[in-house]
Design a protein around this motif. Sequence first.
Motif, mmCIF file in Angstrom:
data_model
loop_
_atom_site.group_PDB
_atom_site.id
_atom_site.type_symbol
_atom_site.label_atom_id
_atom_site.label_comp_id
_atom_site.label_asym_id
_atom_site.label_seq_id
_atom_site.Cartn_x
_atom_site.Cartn_y
_atom_site.Cartn_z
ATOM 1 N N TYR A 173 0.819 -1.315 0.064
ATOM 2 C CA TYR A 173 0.008 -0.075 -0.106
ATOM 3 C C TYR A 173 0.883 1.294 -0.272
ATOM 4 O O TYR A 173 0.866 2.009 0.979
ATOM 5 C CB TYR A 173 -0.817 0.039 1.343
ATOM 6 C CG TYR A 173 -2.099 -1.083 1.065
ATOM 7 C CD1 TYR A 173 -3.249 -0.888 0.333
ATOM 8 C CD2 TYR A 173 -1.784 -2.224 1.584
ATOM 9 C CE1 TYR A 173 -3.972 -2.061 0.443
ATOM 10 C CE2 TYR A 173 -2.975 -3.280 1.515
ATOM 11 C CZ TYR A 173 -4.065 -3.105 0.667
ATOM 12 O OH TYR A 173 -4.943 -4.143 0.699
ATOM 13 N N LEU A 174 1.530 1.650 -1.064
ATOM 14 C CA LEU A 174 2.371 2.503 -1.311
ATOM 15 C C LEU A 174 1.763 4.018 -1.018
ATOM 16 O O LEU A 174 2.163 5.048 -0.717
ATOM 17 C CB LEU A 174 3.140 2.585 -2.637
ATOM 18 C CG LEU A 174 4.036 3.820 -3.036
ATOM 19 C CD1 LEU A 174 5.103 3.848 -2.050
ATOM 20 C CD2 LEU A 174 4.618 3.632 -4.444
ATOM 21 N N PHE A 175 0.259 3.960 -1.624
ATOM 22 C CA PHE A 175 -0.223 5.086 -1.554
ATOM 23 C C PHE A 175 -1.164 5.428 -0.411
ATOM 24 O O PHE A 175 -1.852 6.217 -0.102
ATOM 25 C CB PHE A 175 -1.245 5.156 -2.737
ATOM 26 C CG PHE A 175 -0.564 4.925 -4.044
ATOM 27 C CD1 PHE A 175 0.291 5.868 -4.473
ATOM 28 C CD2 PHE A 175 -0.979 3.917 -4.643
ATOM 29 C CE1 PHE A 175 1.063 5.284 -5.708
ATOM 30 C CE2 PHE A 175 -0.357 3.356 -5.782
ATOM 31 C CZ PHE A 175 0.660 4.152 -6.530
ATOM 32 N N PHE A 176 -0.657 4.844 0.715
ATOM 33 C CA PHE A 176 -1.438 5.061 1.995
ATOM 34 C C PHE A 176 -1.064 6.206 2.711
ATOM 35 O O PHE A 176 0.128 6.834 2.625
ATOM 36 C CB PHE A 176 -1.016 3.680 3.016
ATOM 37 C CG PHE A 176 -1.229 3.918 4.421
ATOM 38 C CD1 PHE A 176 -2.386 3.455 4.858
ATOM 39 C CD2 PHE A 176 -0.149 4.543 5.284
ATOM 40 C CE1 PHE A 176 -2.660 3.761 6.194
ATOM 41 C CE2 PHE A 176 -0.642 4.645 6.463
ATOM 42 C CZ PHE A 176 -1.723 4.276 7.073
ATOM 43 N N ARG A 177 -2.142 6.773 3.518
ATOM 44 C CA ARG A 177 -1.810 8.092 4.050
ATOM 45 C C ARG A 177 -2.614 7.905 5.568
ATOM 46 O O ARG A 177 -3.867 7.413 5.449
ATOM 47 C CB ARG A 177 -2.497 9.191 3.456
ATOM 48 C CG ARG A 177 -1.489 9.492 2.170
ATOM 49 C CD ARG A 177 -1.985 10.914 1.471
ATOM 50 N NE ARG A 177 -3.554 10.656 1.047
ATOM 51 C CZ ARG A 177 -4.011 10.348 0.085
ATOM 52 N NH1 ARG A 177 -3.480 9.828 -1.035
ATOM 53 N NH2 ARG A 177 -5.320 10.547 -0.380
ATOM 54 N N ALA A 178 -2.332 8.591 6.553
ATOM 55 C CA ALA A 178 -2.821 8.513 7.795
ATOM 56 C C ALA A 178 -2.718 9.787 8.533
ATOM 57 O O ALA A 178 -1.684 10.476 8.457
ATOM 58 C CB ALA A 178 -2.008 7.486 8.724
ATOM 59 N N THR A 179 -3.781 10.447 8.801
ATOM 60 C CA THR A 179 -3.711 12.044 9.294
ATOM 61 C C THR A 179 -4.364 11.957 10.657
ATOM 62 O O THR A 179 -5.728 11.541 10.969
ATOM 63 C CB THR A 179 -4.689 12.950 8.192
ATOM 64 O OG1 THR A 179 -4.033 12.499 6.934
ATOM 65 C CG2 THR A 179 -4.608 14.324 8.868
ATOM 66 N N PRO A 180 -3.577 12.145 11.750
ATOM 67 C CA PRO A 180 -4.455 12.436 12.874
ATOM 68 C C PRO A 180 -4.977 13.647 13.209
ATOM 69 O O PRO A 180 -4.255 14.802 12.804
ATOM 70 C CB PRO A 180 -2.769 12.279 13.956
ATOM 71 C CG PRO A 180 -1.746 12.822 13.018
ATOM 72 C CD PRO A 180 -2.168 12.406 11.707
ATOM 73 N N VAL A 181 -6.059 13.737 13.705
ATOM 74 C CA VAL A 181 -6.711 14.768 14.086
ATOM 75 C C VAL A 181 -7.487 14.903 15.670
ATOM 76 O O VAL A 181 -7.952 13.839 15.887
ATOM 77 C CB VAL A 181 -8.278 14.900 13.005
ATOM 78 C CG1 VAL A 181 -9.127 16.142 13.327
ATOM 79 C CG2 VAL A 181 -7.626 14.855 11.614
ATOM 80 N N GLU A 182 -7.210 16.135 16.132
ATOM 81 C CA GLU A 182 -7.691 16.113 17.559
ATOM 82 C C GLU A 182 -9.151 16.598 17.213
ATOM 83 O O GLU A 182 -9.595 17.287 16.938
ATOM 84 C CB GLU A 182 -7.152 17.458 18.249
ATOM 85 C CG GLU A 182 -5.425 17.099 18.272
ATOM 86 C CD GLU A 182 -4.857 18.336 19.172
ATOM 87 O OE1 GLU A 182 -5.595 19.292 19.584
ATOM 88 O OE2 GLU A 182 -3.696 18.672 19.334
#
Length: 857
Positions: A376-385
């Motif tokens: 999964y090369l195009f994986f993204r993870a964004t943490p949000v408060e």
Amino acid sequence: MKLKKILVLLTMVLLLAPVAATAQTVVGGDAEYDLDYLTPKTYEIGGITFEGAENFDTRVVQLVAGLQVGDRIRIPGDKISAAVENLWKQGMFEDVQIRVSRIQGSIVFLKIVLAERPRLDKFSFKGVKKGEADKLRDEIKLVSGDVVTENLLRTSCNRIKTFYIDKGYTRVEVTPEQAADTNGRVTVTFCVDRGKKVKIDSLIFTGCEQVPMPVLQSKMQKTHDVHYRKRLWSSGKEFWKLRIFTKPFWKKSRYVEADFREDLAGIVEYYNELGYRDARVVRDTVWDTPQDELRMSAKKRSKQDRVKVRVAITEGRRFVFRNITFSGNTVYPDEVLHRALRIEKGDPYNRKELQQNLTYNPSGTDITSLYMDNGYLFFRATPVEMGVDGDSIDIEIRIVEGKQARIRNVWIEGNTITNDKIIMRELHTRPGDLFSRDALIRSQRELVTLGYFKEESIRPEPRPNEQDGTVDIVYNVEEGSTSQLNLQGGYGSGMVIGQVGIQLNNFSARNIFKKEAWAPLPAGDGQKLALNAVTNGSFYYALSASFTEPWLGGRRAQSLTGSIYHNLYSNGFYQKKGSEKYYSLMITGAGVSFSKRLKWPDDYFIMSHGISYKHYTMNNYSLNGSIFTDGIANDLSYNFSLSRNSFDSPIYTRSGSELSVSAFVTPPYSLISGKDYSNATAQEKYRWTEYFKVNVRGSWMLNLVGDVVLNTRFRFGFMNYYNKDIGPSPFGRYFLGGDGLSSWMLDGREVVPLRGYENNSLSPSAGASVFDRFTLELRQPIIESPNATIWVAGFLEGGNSWEDISQFQPFKMYNSAGIGVRLFMPLFGLIGVDWGYGFDGTSGGSHFHFSIGQSLD
């Protein structure tokens, strides 16, 4: 409205009045032309001539000006102004003019008149030491013939200032002075006033209620006050805990504004890691220390200024993680992601740790690695408060998994010597495979381990195409030196020993008969060829050669190694071989081994099998005090080894481990024959030597902080016999102590180094059948560059050896401590000098040791 029109008209008159006053410009040679700036006309350029551009290519000047024959321009007009501005911006000219030389109807002929800036003849420094002047010349990089522009002088002055600011002279002033020479060039003198070195008299933090001030002082990596060392020595072990791995105690105090600002940012980051996300530096104040407060001699006072530094901190509230949830994940359940994130409810709110465990953790256990190792090369993870409740923060990690990417193409760039197939076979990223970041990192490690390329140049570059779900991977490399010249020197048994050899690590045997491939030697196929010679010049020599094919058959990581050698040791009485004074030992041997990389338990394991043969010829030679002095002996043995090596670099290693177990076995001749050896002669006993032998060694690297590495390693060896009537073999025993360079010992002995003691001094005179050795070493690099790598090390070492396994006491050791330095150069390999002090026994004390390669490991 009438008033408005009148104001506009007056404004236009005022603006145009000065223009009209200079609107008529007299230009040209014999003729004069009136150019009305209020009524410009359009002309076609019929020709362009130059004046004052003797040192420039007029075609380039014309190109920069943006004027070409045939262009239609307005005179006066913006294009002429732009041409003047373009030439002026180059900084090469003191004056730029564009004149009209003549006009024929609608055709205009232009002349570009230039006044060149002076060129540099030579430069010097005033107010600096000779050694500093030599370094400054390398810093500013001026050469004779450079055009002396304002930018050149300003840049040179700034580089000189930076040079002295880094040394603590923050109030340095640099003034360039120019003097014209008779040849039309200029000499530039840089007048330097260093001023006094500025040191920090005291560094104080205010507002730090939750974090003690000594801790904050220890986090200032590049900035500390002059009392730092006193606190280091007087504050006991607690202060040592704060400082030992953060800053070296020999680092001098100096106030450098850029370093100070960088350290303040580090203080805020440290607070954030503890959960104080609102921490900030409120203000910092720097002022000169009053003279009456300086506790220093007048001599020191004349050479340095001291400042006081006060930093005001606001810590804010300490926050913790409460609820962490995931959204958008379909491949892995929440439980798996929570384990990879490794953050529990109630942990300090550390956004850096959160981001690191999401995107990249050196251990490879982050969430992004979990996905990317599965394609999964195009994986993204964004943490949000999502919410803040008191001191608790809820986080939602929003995941976009994307599609799995497959590798389309893989190619190499930068290899000019090594063949593509030699590199490609080491890679773990192959076309058609799912993309894996772990495979990418592993491939980079394998290329580093080859030793063919400059380590810092090896850069894998993924080129993804999200539209079709593929990725191309390019490995950028730069060829390094793959040949090593080995030079050794040592003293043992009352003689000086010299060694010379060459090792070719990227040899090409198939091109050996191709004249065009010798540049200077045939290379590129990854084979290894080593030639070595050792002698003392009169009565000892050793010759050896070996060859390794690392990929036998070209399809699998399986290597074949062959070696031969011939050695002679005597007392030099060649003319009197018939006399009783002459003695000698001659050994001729050969060996072959086959190694294969395994896939289980993992592909770091290598299994090896080998057969070796040695033929000993003894003439009046007392071998380790044994009764076997004349005759011949044969040693035919099978050896097996299993090893695992995951070091990240073959030169300065920061992480990984190495573990190996090897065994050597000869046939049990005496048991097979059934002969009674209780009364046999030495020749009968040792015509075919018999023994079994096991060696174990391990080494672990732990990156403590920064580039500081802790290396722990051990070695163990055990040798035994089949028949008690024959006893232990006189060949192949262990000798402990010294630097490990006693290669002149030809009797098949295994030399084990132990620093701080004399060579071979910690074993029985006839050699030992069992030994152990333990080492604890702390390493710090000084220089890491393509040309050389240098590091220093401090060590604690202990070991012992015993004649028989029944005497073995593993923790009864001879102990030592010391320091050393290692230098790696591509041509000469790894060389080093160590000083060790042995605490036990009569052979201990102060000793210097010289090492080549891994001889001390």
